[in-house]
Design an enzyme around this catalytic site. Structure first.
Site, short mmCIF file in Angstrom:
data_model
loop_
_atom_site.label_atom_id
_atom_site.label_comp_id
_atom_site.label_asym_id
_atom_site.label_seq_id
_atom_site.Cartn_x
_atom_site.Cartn_y
_atom_site.Cartn_z
CB CYS A 109 -0.88 -0.02 1.25
SG CYS A 109 -1.99 1.38 1.40
CG HIS A 152 -5.68 -2.40 -1.54
ND1 HIS A 152 -4.71 -3.07 -0.86
CD2 HIS A 152 -5.40 -1.07 -1.38
CE1 HIS A 152 -3.87 -2.19 -0.31
NE2 HIS A 152 -4.27 -0.97 -0.62
CD GLU A 153 -6.44 1.50 -4.07
OE1 GLU A 153 -6.57 2.44 -3.27
OE2 GLU A 153 -5.37 0.89 -4.21
CG HIS A 156 -7.40 2.67 1.15
ND1 HIS A 156 -6.68 2.77 2.33
CD2 HIS A 156 -6.56 2.10 0.26
CE1 HIS A 156 -5.46 2.29 2.15
NE2 HIS A 156 -5.37 1.87 0.91
#
EC number: 3.5.1.88
Length: 183
Positions: A109, A152-153, A156
């Site tokens: 990351c 993953h994004e 966030h």
């Protein structure tokens, strides 16, 4: 233009907060921020530009990582010679497979400076909906590496870091019925 100094690091409180939905149509400021996010991930993969501007290579970036608590992500990744390059407002996973997948080498990351070893279980396939820079509704059916990057994004945007998914007792415990993805 965004640089590494614009990316906040692990431990910053913004990374643990839930990002706000972007109202449509997006403001010119939001469009500009999202354009710059996509430009960062594209440029960071070009060795010459990355060196010139001091960019750490990345394949995805979420607005909270640049201390903007809004639901915006940029992804620029190639898988099986197919390019997935998207800048999306309000992306969400609308469906996913039962089967899981994980990156055999683990995830990294831009907001996390040190490597954190371990398998990160993700869905093998996801369908993502969002709105692109032109205000068009986009629906993407993703599998493999692109599916993992989008998850993953989107994590966030919900204050979740990739290492939250790693089994602390046994980081490399095999994930049942999961596909290992080599990168």
């Amino acid at each position: 233009m965004l640089s590494m100094k614009d990316i906040i690091r692990d431990g910053h409180p913004t990374l643990r907060q839930i990002a706000a939905k972007v109202s449509m149509p997006p403001s010119e400021e939001d469009r500009q921020i999202l354009k710059e996010m996509l430009e960062y991930v594209r440029n960071s993969q070009n060795p010459e530009l990355a060196s010139k501007y001091g960019l750490r290579p990345g394949i995805g970036l979420a607005a909270p990582q640049i201390n903007v608590l809004k639901r915006m992500i940029a992804v620029h990744v190639t898988d099986n010679n197919e390019l997935y390059s998207y800048a999306l407002f309000n992306p969400k996973i609308v469906s996913h497979s039962v089967q899981h997948a994980y990156l055999a080498a683990g995830e990294g990351c831009l907001s996390v400076d040190e490597p954190i070893p371990g398998f990160v279980p993700r869905y093998a396939k996801v369908t993502v909906k969002g709105t692109d820079l032109d205000g068009k509704e986009v629906k993407l059916r993703l599998k493999g590496l692109p599916a993992i990057v989008f998850q993953h994004e989107i994590d966030h945007l919900n204050g979740i870091m990739f290492y939250d998914h790693i089994n602390n007792q046994n980081p490399f415990q095999p994930i049942e019925n999961a596909v290992a993805i080599e990168r």
